[in-house]
Design an enzyme around this catalytic site. Structure first.
Site, PDB file in Angstrom:
ATOM      1  N   LYS A  14      78.968  48.579 -40.723  1.00  0.00           N
ATOM      2  CA  LYS A  14      80.108  48.789 -39.825  1.00  0.00           C
ATOM      3  C   LYS A  14      80.057  47.801 -38.650  1.00  0.00           C
ATOM      4  O   LYS A  14      81.050  47.170 -38.334  1.00  0.00           O
ATOM      5  CB  LYS A  14      80.119  50.227 -39.270  1.00  0.00           C
ATOM      6  CG  LYS A  14      80.172  51.303 -40.361  1.00  0.00           C
ATOM      7  CD  LYS A  14      80.244  52.701 -39.779  1.00  0.00           C
ATOM      8  CE  LYS A  14      79.026  53.132 -38.983  1.00  0.00           C
ATOM      9  NZ  LYS A  14      77.815  53.390 -39.793  1.00  0.00           N
ATOM     10  N   ARG A  89      82.183  60.874 -35.831  1.00  0.00           N
ATOM     11  CA  ARG A  89      81.092  61.209 -36.740  1.00  0.00           C
ATOM     12  C   ARG A  89      81.030  62.708 -37.030  1.00  0.00           C
ATOM     13  O   ARG A  89      80.187  63.142 -37.795  1.00  0.00           O
ATOM     14  CB  ARG A  89      79.764  60.789 -36.122  1.00  0.00           C
ATOM     15  CG  ARG A  89      79.237  59.439 -36.619  1.00  0.00           C
ATOM     16  CD  ARG A  89      77.931  59.170 -35.884  1.00  0.00           C
ATOM     17  NE  ARG A  89      77.050  58.245 -36.534  1.00  0.00           N
ATOM     18  CZ  ARG A  89      77.022  56.945 -36.332  1.00  0.00           C
ATOM     19  NH1 ARG A  89      77.901  56.377 -35.544  1.00  0.00           N
ATOM     20  NH2 ARG A  89      76.112  56.193 -36.939  1.00  0.00           N
ATOM     21  N   ARG A 128      66.317  45.604 -40.576  1.00  0.00           N
ATOM     22  CA  ARG A 128      66.843  45.418 -39.222  1.00  0.00           C
ATOM     23  C   ARG A 128      65.814  45.877 -38.183  1.00  0.00           C
ATOM     24  O   ARG A 128      65.668  45.268 -37.129  1.00  0.00           O
ATOM     25  CB  ARG A 128      68.144  46.212 -39.050  1.00  0.00           C
ATOM     26  CG  ARG A 128      68.766  46.030 -37.674  1.00  0.00           C
ATOM     27  CD  ARG A 128      70.139  46.653 -37.568  1.00  0.00           C
ATOM     28  NE  ARG A 128      70.099  48.101 -37.635  1.00  0.00           N
ATOM     29  CZ  ARG A 128      71.170  48.885 -37.641  1.00  0.00           C
ATOM     30  NH1 ARG A 128      72.378  48.350 -37.623  1.00  0.00           N
ATOM     31  NH2 ARG A 128      71.067  50.191 -37.686  1.00  0.00           N
ATOM     32  N   ARG A 134      65.166  48.520 -32.403  1.00  0.00           N
ATOM     33  CA  ARG A 134      65.757  49.871 -32.418  1.00  0.00           C
ATOM     34  C   ARG A 134      64.766  50.869 -32.980  1.00  0.00           C
ATOM     35  O   ARG A 134      64.367  50.773 -34.145  1.00  0.00           O
ATOM     36  CB  ARG A 134      67.041  49.873 -33.257  1.00  0.00           C
ATOM     37  CG  ARG A 134      68.227  49.333 -32.495  1.00  0.00           C
ATOM     38  CD  ARG A 134      69.479  49.346 -33.312  1.00  0.00           C
ATOM     39  NE  ARG A 134      69.814  50.645 -33.901  1.00  0.00           N
ATOM     40  CZ  ARG A 134      70.956  50.903 -34.503  1.00  0.00           C
ATOM     41  NH1 ARG A 134      71.877  49.943 -34.576  1.00  0.00           N
ATOM     42  NH2 ARG A 134      71.180  52.076 -35.023  1.00  0.00           N
ATOM     43  N   ARG A 146      68.758  60.578 -40.766  1.00  0.00           N
ATOM     44  CA  ARG A 146      70.112  60.135 -40.416  1.00  0.00           C
ATOM     45  C   ARG A 146      71.068  60.287 -41.597  1.00  0.00           C
ATOM     46  O   ARG A 146      72.232  60.628 -41.431  1.00  0.00           O
ATOM     47  CB  ARG A 146      70.091  58.690 -39.912  1.00  0.00           C
ATOM     48  CG  ARG A 146      69.504  58.591 -38.505  1.00  0.00           C
ATOM     49  CD  ARG A 146      69.004  57.207 -38.180  1.00  0.00           C
ATOM     50  NE  ARG A 146      70.051  56.209 -38.094  1.00  0.00           N
ATOM     51  CZ  ARG A 146      69.824  54.901 -38.057  1.00  0.00           C
ATOM     52  NH1 ARG A 146      68.589  54.444 -38.101  1.00  0.00           N
ATOM     53  NH2 ARG A 146      70.825  54.053 -37.982  1.00  0.00           N
TER      54      ARG A 146
HETATM   55  P1  B4P Z   1      75.057  47.381 -39.385  1.00  0.00           P
HETATM   56  O1  B4P Z   1      76.348  46.673 -39.499  1.00  0.00           O
HETATM   57  O2  B4P Z   1      74.344  47.166 -38.088  1.00  0.00           O
HETATM   58  O3  B4P Z   1      75.153  48.975 -39.627  1.00  0.00           O
HETATM   59  P2  B4P Z   1      75.944  50.144 -38.952  1.00  0.00           P
HETATM   60  O4  B4P Z   1      76.696  50.778 -40.066  1.00  0.00           O
HETATM   61  O5  B4P Z   1      76.747  49.679 -37.775  1.00  0.00           O
HETATM   62  O6  B4P Z   1      74.703  51.048 -38.391  1.00  0.00           O
HETATM   63  P3  B4P Z   1      74.406  52.445 -37.707  1.00  0.00           P
HETATM   64  O7  B4P Z   1      75.245  53.540 -38.299  1.00  0.00           O
HETATM   65  O8  B4P Z   1      72.932  52.589 -37.774  1.00  0.00           O
HETATM   66  O9  B4P Z   1      74.682  52.316 -36.185  1.00  0.00           O
HETATM   67  P4  B4P Z   1      75.308  53.113 -34.974  1.00  0.00           P
HETATM   68  O10 B4P Z   1      75.036  52.186 -33.873  1.00  0.00           O
HETATM   69  O11 B4P Z   1      76.740  53.482 -35.236  1.00  0.00           O
HETATM   70  O12 B4P Z   1      74.169  46.937 -40.609  1.00  0.00           O
HETATM   71  C1  B4P Z   1      72.859  47.381 -40.808  1.00  0.00           C
HETATM   72  C2  B4P Z   1      71.958  46.249 -41.305  1.00  0.00           C
HETATM   73  O13 B4P Z   1      72.408  45.784 -42.579  1.00  0.00           O
HETATM   74  C3  B4P Z   1      71.954  45.020 -40.389  1.00  0.00           C
HETATM   75  O14 B4P Z   1      70.642  44.533 -40.289  1.00  0.00           O
HETATM   76  C4  B4P Z   1      72.837  44.006 -41.108  1.00  0.00           C
HETATM   77  O15 B4P Z   1      72.432  42.680 -40.865  1.00  0.00           O
HETATM   78  C5  B4P Z   1      72.615  44.367 -42.575  1.00  0.00           C
HETATM   79  N1  B4P Z   1      73.795  44.111 -43.401  1.00  0.00           N
HETATM   80  C6  B4P Z   1      75.090  44.321 -43.034  1.00  0.00           C
HETATM   81  N2  B4P Z   1      75.925  43.969 -44.052  1.00  0.00           N
HETATM   82  C7  B4P Z   1      75.116  43.570 -45.094  1.00  0.00           C
HETATM   83  C8  B4P Z   1      75.366  43.092 -46.434  1.00  0.00           C
HETATM   84  N3  B4P Z   1      76.611  42.955 -46.915  1.00  0.00           N
HETATM   85  N4  B4P Z   1      74.293  42.792 -47.225  1.00  0.00           N
HETATM   86  C9  B4P Z   1      73.033  42.918 -46.741  1.00  0.00           C
HETATM   87  N5  B4P Z   1      72.725  43.347 -45.483  1.00  0.00           N
HETATM   88  C10 B4P Z   1      73.759  43.651 -44.669  1.00  0.00           C
HETATM   89  O16 B4P Z   1      74.507  54.517 -34.762  1.00  0.00           O
HETATM   90  C11 B4P Z   1      73.194  54.641 -34.257  1.00  0.00           C
HETATM   91  C12 B4P Z   1      72.885  56.081 -33.740  1.00  0.00           C
HETATM   92  O17 B4P Z   1      73.702  56.351 -32.543  1.00  0.00           O
HETATM   93  C13 B4P Z   1      73.260  57.252 -34.655  1.00  0.00           C
HETATM   94  O18 B4P Z   1      72.232  57.550 -35.582  1.00  0.00           O
HETATM   95  C14 B4P Z   1      73.473  58.416 -33.620  1.00  0.00           C
HETATM   96  O19 B4P Z   1      72.250  58.997 -33.209  1.00  0.00           O
HETATM   97  C15 B4P Z   1      74.097  57.727 -32.433  1.00  0.00           C
HETATM   98  N6  B4P Z   1      75.586  57.789 -32.472  1.00  0.00           N
HETATM   99  C16 B4P Z   1      76.420  56.724 -32.619  1.00  0.00           C
HETATM  100  N7  B4P Z   1      77.713  57.123 -32.627  1.00  0.00           N
HETATM  101  C17 B4P Z   1      77.693  58.486 -32.487  1.00  0.00           C
HETATM  102  C18 B4P Z   1      78.717  59.485 -32.461  1.00  0.00           C
HETATM  103  N8  B4P Z   1      80.023  59.158 -32.592  1.00  0.00           N
HETATM  104  N9  B4P Z   1      78.359  60.783 -32.324  1.00  0.00           N
HETATM  105  C19 B4P Z   1      77.068  61.132 -32.192  1.00  0.00           C
HETATM  106  N10 B4P Z   1      76.036  60.245 -32.232  1.00  0.00           N
HETATM  107  C20 B4P Z   1      76.353  58.910 -32.371  1.00  0.00           C
END
Ligand code: B4P
Length: 193
Positions: A14, A89, A128, A134, A146
């Site tokens: 995302k 979420r 990552r 992180r 998670r």
């Molecule tokens: P990202 O792109 O970083 O993944 P994400 O889906 O954004 O991550 P996440 O859900 O953990 O984050 P958030 O900050 O929302 O990609 C992950 C990895 O994969 C990276 O290293 C990237 O380089 C790699 N990658 C991407 N695309 C790829 C591909 N095509 N092929 C190979 N590799 C690839 O959440 C973090 C925490 O914050 C949650 O657990 C929760 O505790 C809290 N939180 C956030 N929002 C919340 C909400 N609305 N309510 C309650 N808690 C919340």
């Protein structure tokens, strides 16, 4: 206003795709994960509370996240539209978002959901974790927690938007470029409607 939600499990890409999408479509990027990490880095009371949940792989309480989103809206009144990344979420967050957007006389145009298998997700997150600093990415047990939280609390959000006929699945495995093209195709179709 044109508002989109990028939906999907932790590590589904995302954040990666959002960075490219906001450039292309001129939307404001609202990542609750990034906002929470900024609060932690600034050592604010909100950040200190959030960290205790995030380190365990749990969701931060709804009222904290919804309050944070509300104040982000207040600070970006000029936005042409928002790309929501990692929010909502929970169903309570989705209902709160509907209400906040209604006050702005707008709504969600589409929810684009990245579909990625669990083993690929674990691999990406551990990878990552080696460089991101992180704490929620370095421990496989926390990562699995998670996913369990995602399945129990976040999957029902998909139903909320399926009922509203706004939900579209996108294959989230492949290169970043391939996935970006598939997302853009879905957005462009929506814009033309
Ligand atoms: P990202 O792109 O970083 O993944 P994400 O889906 O954004 O991550 P996440 O859900 O953990 O984050 P958030 O900050 O929302 O990609 C992950 C990895 O994969 C990276 O290293 C990237 O380089 C790699 N990658 C991407 N695309 C790829 C591909 N095509 N092929 C190979 N590799 C690839 O959440 C973090 C925490 O914050 C949650 O657990 C929760 O505790 C809290 N939180 C956030 N929002 C919340 C909400 N609305 N309510 C309650 N808690 C919340």
């Amino acid at each position: 206003m044109f508002n989109l939600i990028l939906f999907g499990p932790p590590g589904s890409g995302k954040g990666t795709q959002s960075d490219k999408l906001v450039d292309k479509y001129g939307l404001k990027h609202l990542s609750t994960g990034n906002l929470l990490r900024q609060e932690i880095a600034d050592k604010t009371p909100l950040g200190i509370e959030a960290k205790s949940f995030m380190d365990k792989g749990q969701l931060v309480p709804d009222e904290v996240v919804i309050g944070m989103v509300d104040s982000y809206f207040e600070q970006h009144k000029e936005a042409r539209g928002f790309l929501f990344d990692g929010f909502p979420r929970t169903v309570a967050q989705a209902i709160a978002l509907d209400k906040l957007l209604e006050l702005k006389k707008t709504n969600i145009a589409a929810v684009l959901a990245l579909e990625v298998g669990e083993e690929e997700l674990v691999k990406r997150l551990l990878n990552r974790g080696k460089t991101s600093g992180r704490s929620d990415d370095t421990n496989e047990e926390v990562i699995r927690k998670r996913f369990a939280v995602y399945s129990n609390e976040t999957t029902p959000v998909a139903e909320h938007y399926k009922k509203a006929k706004k939900f579209k699945s996108i294959r989230g495995e492949g290169t970043v470029g391939q996935i970006f093209d598939a997302i853009c195709e879905a957005i462009d179709k929506k814009i033309q409607q």
